[in-house]
Each structure stands twice: as C-alpha cells, then as structure tokens.
Write an enzyme that holds these catalytic residues in place. Sequence first.
Site, PDB file in Angstrom:
ATOM      1  N   GLY A 209      28.228  -9.446 -44.125  1.00 43.26           N
ATOM      2  CA  GLY A 209      28.006 -10.234 -45.591  1.00 43.26           C
ATOM      3  C   GLY A 209      27.903 -11.704 -45.423  1.00 43.26           C
ATOM      4  O   GLY A 209      27.317 -12.065 -44.332  1.00 43.26           O
ATOM      5  N   LEU A 211      25.473 -13.633 -46.742  1.00 40.09           N
ATOM      6  CA  LEU A 211      24.001 -13.384 -46.269  1.00 40.09           C
ATOM      7  C   LEU A 211      23.340 -14.575 -46.465  1.00 40.09           C
ATOM      8  O   LEU A 211      23.449 -15.313 -47.422  1.00 40.09           O
ATOM      9  CB  LEU A 211      23.692 -12.162 -47.332  1.00 40.09           C
ATOM     10  CG  LEU A 211      24.278 -10.845 -47.153  1.00 40.09           C
ATOM     11  CD1 LEU A 211      23.535  -9.671 -47.857  1.00 40.09           C
ATOM     12  CD2 LEU A 211      24.242 -10.388 -45.657  1.00 40.09           C
ATOM     13  N   HIS A 212      22.486 -14.982 -45.719  1.00 38.33           N
ATOM     14  CA  HIS A 212      21.431 -16.077 -45.566  1.00 38.33           C
ATOM     15  C   HIS A 212      20.002 -15.199 -45.478  1.00 38.33           C
ATOM     16  O   HIS A 212      19.921 -14.135 -45.311  1.00 38.33           O
ATOM     17  CB  HIS A 212      21.880 -16.861 -44.641  1.00 38.33           C
ATOM     18  CG  HIS A 212      21.882 -16.247 -43.372  1.00 38.33           C
ATOM     19  ND1 HIS A 212      20.967 -15.509 -42.334  1.00 38.33           N
ATOM     20  CD2 HIS A 212      23.178 -16.307 -42.342  1.00 38.33           C
ATOM     21  CE1 HIS A 212      21.520 -15.192 -41.628  1.00 38.33           C
ATOM     22  NE2 HIS A 212      22.872 -15.384 -41.401  1.00 38.33           N
ATOM     23  N   HIS A 215      19.325 -12.454 -42.893  1.00 39.29           N
ATOM     24  CA  HIS A 215      19.435 -11.166 -43.404  1.00 39.29           C
ATOM     25  C   HIS A 215      18.289 -10.761 -44.374  1.00 39.29           C
ATOM     26  O   HIS A 215      18.082  -9.733 -44.379  1.00 39.29           O
ATOM     27  CB  HIS A 215      20.926 -11.110 -44.079  1.00 39.29           C
ATOM     28  CG  HIS A 215      22.148 -11.430 -43.240  1.00 39.29           C
ATOM     29  ND1 HIS A 215      22.898 -12.600 -43.522  1.00 39.29           N
ATOM     30  CD2 HIS A 215      22.767 -10.993 -42.123  1.00 39.29           C
ATOM     31  CE1 HIS A 215      23.709 -12.644 -42.645  1.00 39.29           C
ATOM     32  NE2 HIS A 215      23.529 -11.582 -41.854  1.00 39.29           N
ATOM     33  N   ASP A 328      21.232 -12.300 -32.415  1.00 37.36           N
ATOM     34  CA  ASP A 328      22.358 -11.526 -31.320  1.00 37.36           C
ATOM     35  C   ASP A 328      21.775 -10.803 -30.551  1.00 37.36           C
ATOM     36  O   ASP A 328      21.669  -9.291 -30.640  1.00 37.36           O
ATOM     37  CB  ASP A 328      23.309 -10.909 -32.524  1.00 37.36           C
ATOM     38  CG  ASP A 328      24.159 -11.719 -33.630  1.00 37.36           C
ATOM     39  OD1 ASP A 328      24.954 -12.492 -33.169  1.00 37.36           O
ATOM     40  OD2 ASP A 328      23.666 -11.586 -34.596  1.00 37.36           O
ATOM     41  N   SER A 364      26.030 -16.979 -40.530  1.00 36.80           N
ATOM     42  CA  SER A 364      26.978 -17.085 -41.233  1.00 36.80           C
ATOM     43  C   SER A 364      28.084 -18.235 -40.908  1.00 36.80           C
ATOM     44  O   SER A 364      28.570 -18.774 -41.858  1.00 36.80           O
ATOM     45  CB  SER A 364      27.504 -15.753 -41.748  1.00 36.80           C
ATOM     46  OG  SER A 364      26.645 -14.927 -41.944  1.00 36.80           O
ATOM     47  N   ARG A 365      28.146 -18.257 -39.707  1.00 32.70           N
ATOM     48  CA  ARG A 365      29.286 -19.347 -39.202  1.00 32.70           C
ATOM     49  C   ARG A 365      28.772 -20.763 -39.261  1.00 32.70           C
ATOM     50  O   ARG A 365      29.591 -21.821 -39.011  1.00 32.70           O
ATOM     51  CB  ARG A 365      29.670 -18.990 -37.783  1.00 32.70           C
ATOM     52  CG  ARG A 365      30.438 -17.770 -37.769  1.00 32.70           C
ATOM     53  CD  ARG A 365      31.080 -17.290 -36.451  1.00 32.70           C
ATOM     54  NE  ARG A 365      31.806 -16.269 -36.200  1.00 32.70           N
ATOM     55  CZ  ARG A 365      31.433 -14.884 -35.882  1.00 32.70           C
ATOM     56  NH1 ARG A 365      30.459 -14.730 -35.411  1.00 32.70           N
ATOM     57  NH2 ARG A 365      32.489 -13.893 -35.832  1.00 32.70           N
TER      58      ARG A 365
HETATM   59  P1  AMP Z   1      25.978 -10.248 -39.442  1.00 37.54           P
HETATM   60  O1  AMP Z   1      26.094 -10.260 -40.695  1.00 37.54           O
HETATM   61  O2  AMP Z   1      26.253 -11.995 -38.708  1.00 37.54           O
HETATM   62  O3  AMP Z   1      26.620  -9.326 -38.325  1.00 37.54           O
HETATM   63  O4  AMP Z   1      24.506 -10.202 -39.006  1.00 37.54           O
HETATM   64  C1  AMP Z   1      23.816  -8.853 -39.367  1.00 37.54           C
HETATM   65  C2  AMP Z   1      22.483  -8.685 -39.089  1.00 37.54           C
HETATM   66  O5  AMP Z   1      21.685  -9.907 -39.207  1.00 37.54           O
HETATM   67  C3  AMP Z   1      22.388  -8.595 -37.365  1.00 37.54           C
HETATM   68  O6  AMP Z   1      21.550  -7.621 -36.823  1.00 37.54           O
HETATM   69  C4  AMP Z   1      22.117 -10.043 -36.962  1.00 37.54           C
HETATM   70  O7  AMP Z   1      21.741 -10.110 -35.804  1.00 37.54           O
HETATM   71  C5  AMP Z   1      21.080 -10.187 -38.017  1.00 37.54           C
HETATM   72  N1  AMP Z   1      21.177 -11.711 -38.277  1.00 37.54           N
HETATM   73  C6  AMP Z   1      21.855 -12.864 -38.269  1.00 37.54           C
HETATM   74  N2  AMP Z   1      21.501 -13.863 -38.319  1.00 37.54           N
HETATM   75  C7  AMP Z   1      20.010 -13.766 -38.240  1.00 37.54           C
HETATM   76  C8  AMP Z   1      19.018 -14.733 -38.205  1.00 37.54           C
HETATM   77  N3  AMP Z   1      19.054 -16.054 -38.250  1.00 37.54           N
HETATM   78  N4  AMP Z   1      17.622 -14.209 -37.900  1.00 37.54           N
HETATM   79  C9  AMP Z   1      17.552 -12.806 -38.060  1.00 37.54           C
HETATM   80  N5  AMP Z   1      18.661 -11.636 -37.982  1.00 37.54           N
HETATM   81  C10 AMP Z   1      19.856 -12.417 -38.122  1.00 37.54           C
END
Ligand code: AMP
Length: 461
Positions: A209, A211-212, A215, A328, A364-365
């Site tokens: 979540g 989300l940006h 995502h 990641d 998200s951080r």
């Molecule tokens: P998270 O919500 O941070 O666990 O991320 C969910 C998914 O989105 C993971 O597969 C992340 O690697 C991917 N993700 C997060 N930030 C980015 C970004 N800036 N570009 C591409 N994928 C991302």
Amino acid sequence: MSGRVGFLGLGANGPEARARLEQALAGLEAAGVTLAAVASPLSGPFVGPDGRPDARAPRVLNSVAEVRTALSSEALLACCARLELAAGRVRDGGPVRALDLDLLALGEERRDGAPPLLPHPRALERAFVLAPWEEIAPFALVPGTGADVLTHAARWRARAPEAFAVLTLEAPLALPDLRRRLTVLPDRGALAAWRSAQPVALGLVPTMGALHAGHAALVRRARAASEAVLATVFVNPLQFGPGEDLARYPRSFESDRAVLAAAGADAVYVPDAADLYAPGFATYVVPEGPALGFEGERRPGHFRGVATVVLKLLQRARAERAWFGRKDAQQAAVLQRLAQDLDLPTEVIVAPTVRDHDGLALSSRNRYLTPAERARALALPAALDGLRQAAAQGERDVARLLAPARARLEAAGLVPDYLSVVDPDSFTSLEQLGPAPALVLATVRCGTTRLLDNRWVVCPV
Ligand code: AMP
C-alpha cells in the site's frame, strides 16, 4: 494476452509539446495499442540529421513507450503517421516537430521471416532514445544487433557522454486513465470466489500500500500482459523487525484504490493479518543464497517474512505471472530463486525502478523525508549515475568505482550503510566488473530514513 511487444520513440518540441505527447499516448491506447510502460520524458536540444545539437531550435521532449499490440508493423506505422498528422506534423525537414513517433522494434520476428523493424538507423546513436529506452527495458534485445538496450546505452555513454549529460529529467507524462471498476476483496473467501470466475492468465502485483507511480507502473505492465490483474495491499508484520516502522508505515487505502483503478487493476485483495496467519501458524520459508547479505544481514528475518507472505499470496492468487520492482533488487532476486527452487507455477517478473522527476527512486518511505532531507537525498541517484558513467568509460576495478560514489554521498551528508557492486542473481560482491551487467547497490541513512537504490553497471568491451 495476444499481441506482440514493441517500442516506440516519442518526441515533440515547441509550445504544448507535453500535451501533444500525452494526446498521442491516449490515441495509441484508443487504437488498440496497450501502453505497458512509458519512460520519464527527458528534455534536450534538438538534434539535427547530422547528429549535432541545434541550440537555436526549441528544446525537444523525448520518451520511449513499451507497447503490446496485435497490429502488424505496417498497421502500427500507419497509426503513428495518423497521430503525427493529427498533431499538426509537417514534414519539411525543419527543427519543429509537432509530434515524432518512431517504431524502434516490434515483436521477435516479422511474419515474412524478415528481422523486426528498426526503422531509424541512427536510433542507437541518440542519447535521447537510449536513455529512456534503457530506463523501461534494459534487457530488450535491439533487433538486428544481438545486443540489449543496456549494452547499447553503455557503448554510447562511452562515446558521447555529453549527449547524455545535456538531457534533463522532466515530470512524467499523464497516461490515459483506464478507469477500471475495482473489486475489493477483504478476505480469503472473497478472493477464492473472485479467482474462480477469472481467466487463467492472471497477473499479480503484491504491495504494502501507500501506492505511488512505481506501483502503478507494475500494474500497467501486468495489465498489458494479462487477461486480469489482481493487486494486493498488505503491510506484512512478519517482514518487520523489532524497532522498525511497522506501526507508522503509511496507510492510505482510499488513494490506493484510485491508483489501482486508474492503472487497470481489476481487483485488490486487502487481507488483515489474521486472514493470512491463522492461530497456530508455524511454517516459514527461510531463503538463503541471495537473501544472506546486505538487507538480509541488517534486517534479520526480513526475507523470511517476505518469502513466506509472497509464497502464500502466490498460492492463493494462482497467478500466471507476478510483478515486482527492481527498486528492491535483493528482494527480487530472493523471489526469483524462491519460484525456481520451489517449482512455483508463477513466473516472477522484475520491472525497472520508477523515479521521481529529479531522479530519486520512488518509495512509500520517501514521505518520511523533510524538504531539506529530500534535497540531500538526490546525491544518492547522482552518485550511482556517476559510477555508471565511469564503468561505461572502461573502469572495471570496483574499489576505484566505489570511492568517488562514497565521497559524493558523504559530502551530501548521507551516511552510507552499504555500497557494493554485486552479481544480480547471487548477490555476491564483485571486485572487478566482468562482461555481464552488474548491480551497484547503495543504502544510506538520510536523517532517520533509510533509502535504498541501485543501478545497472556495464563496462562495454
Ligand atoms: P512495497 O509496497 O514497497 O512493498 O512495494 C511493492 C512492490 O512495488 C515491490 O515489488 C517493490 O519492489 C515495487 N516498487 C516499489 N517502489 C518502486 C519503484 N520506485 N519502482 C518500481 N517498483 C517499485
């Protein structure tokens, strides 16, 4: 999903250039060309047919789109010509481009057995094509050359570094809103009922979540390659250590719904912890290999939590493919190993990192950063860019590559946690760059926030 993957170069200059590019993207979708990914636009000088920048001409906004379409190359070219005409394109050889759409590649092979199209012979000598193409599809093979986009970009970076240096990253282009009606699945039963009514080719995008656009980009890619798309939003307690930010991790479900619907998700599974971890839960996946160093070392139990929850989500979703972000990179390597080692039927796909308009990787951080910290954080992508450039120009010695990058981070007041060049699959550290692409990883502390980023590094032979 039928259709072939292709790449289009987009360019426009003069007043309203951005609006014309955005209209072209909407026009492509309307003509049955699905946009899987669109690179952040770059502005730069107009480059004439002789390859020289023309400082008197209006600056050009360029991007590259990855598309999927059932159109033939001829029909796609005709569609591009129609959109150019509608934008007011006049072919007078002058430095004003109302709209320029170039087909860079389409499909593996044409029906008549001829190699796929690469109509613009100078595309591989244009930084404004290579930089955005590399951003969205580093490993796409460039037709007729036997090399991927990453390698071509590194070669051209070595030959014409100034052509890359003059490009400025601009705010992302607005993409057509897909306005799907999004089904919210609150628990395992709702997910199972929804899943049994879906076609086989389901694409999955697991998230926590908040989300940006990073995502949203994963959802768009999933949608272009799948018949239906499921996202999940779950802040997984199992992957947070004591003292980490589980309690304050940002939660914004209403805006998450809007992001997912606009990017083309059909449903979102939003379980609570009890729905995933029933009382008595006692079985965990403990990954080794790529999970051992770096994040695995700093955050004990983190990848155990990630691998366990992802395996459960894949089992429940029964997806054909699942998308994760290169942002990641270690997590992506762990999950690709998981799928391979445990014979999972789901293909794990890793998509490139999406960055903010100034180069900071979206996370998200990032919302924890104060404006002053946000400004200092830009040294992180800048240090990695510098390292990539040095590698492209022939430096293979990792210690010599890392030293200036570390100095740049420290000068900006960022405290490096680790800074290493690794093999992208095993996550073992390298001392010399070899012929295969390597990843430079950096994690820094900026105020109280930990920032992660990485870049492909290639030393062309
Ligand atoms: P998270 O919500 O941070 O666990 O991320 C969910 C998914 O989105 C993971 O597969 C992340 O690697 C991917 N993700 C997060 N930030 C980015 C970004 N800036 N570009 C591409 N994928 C991302």
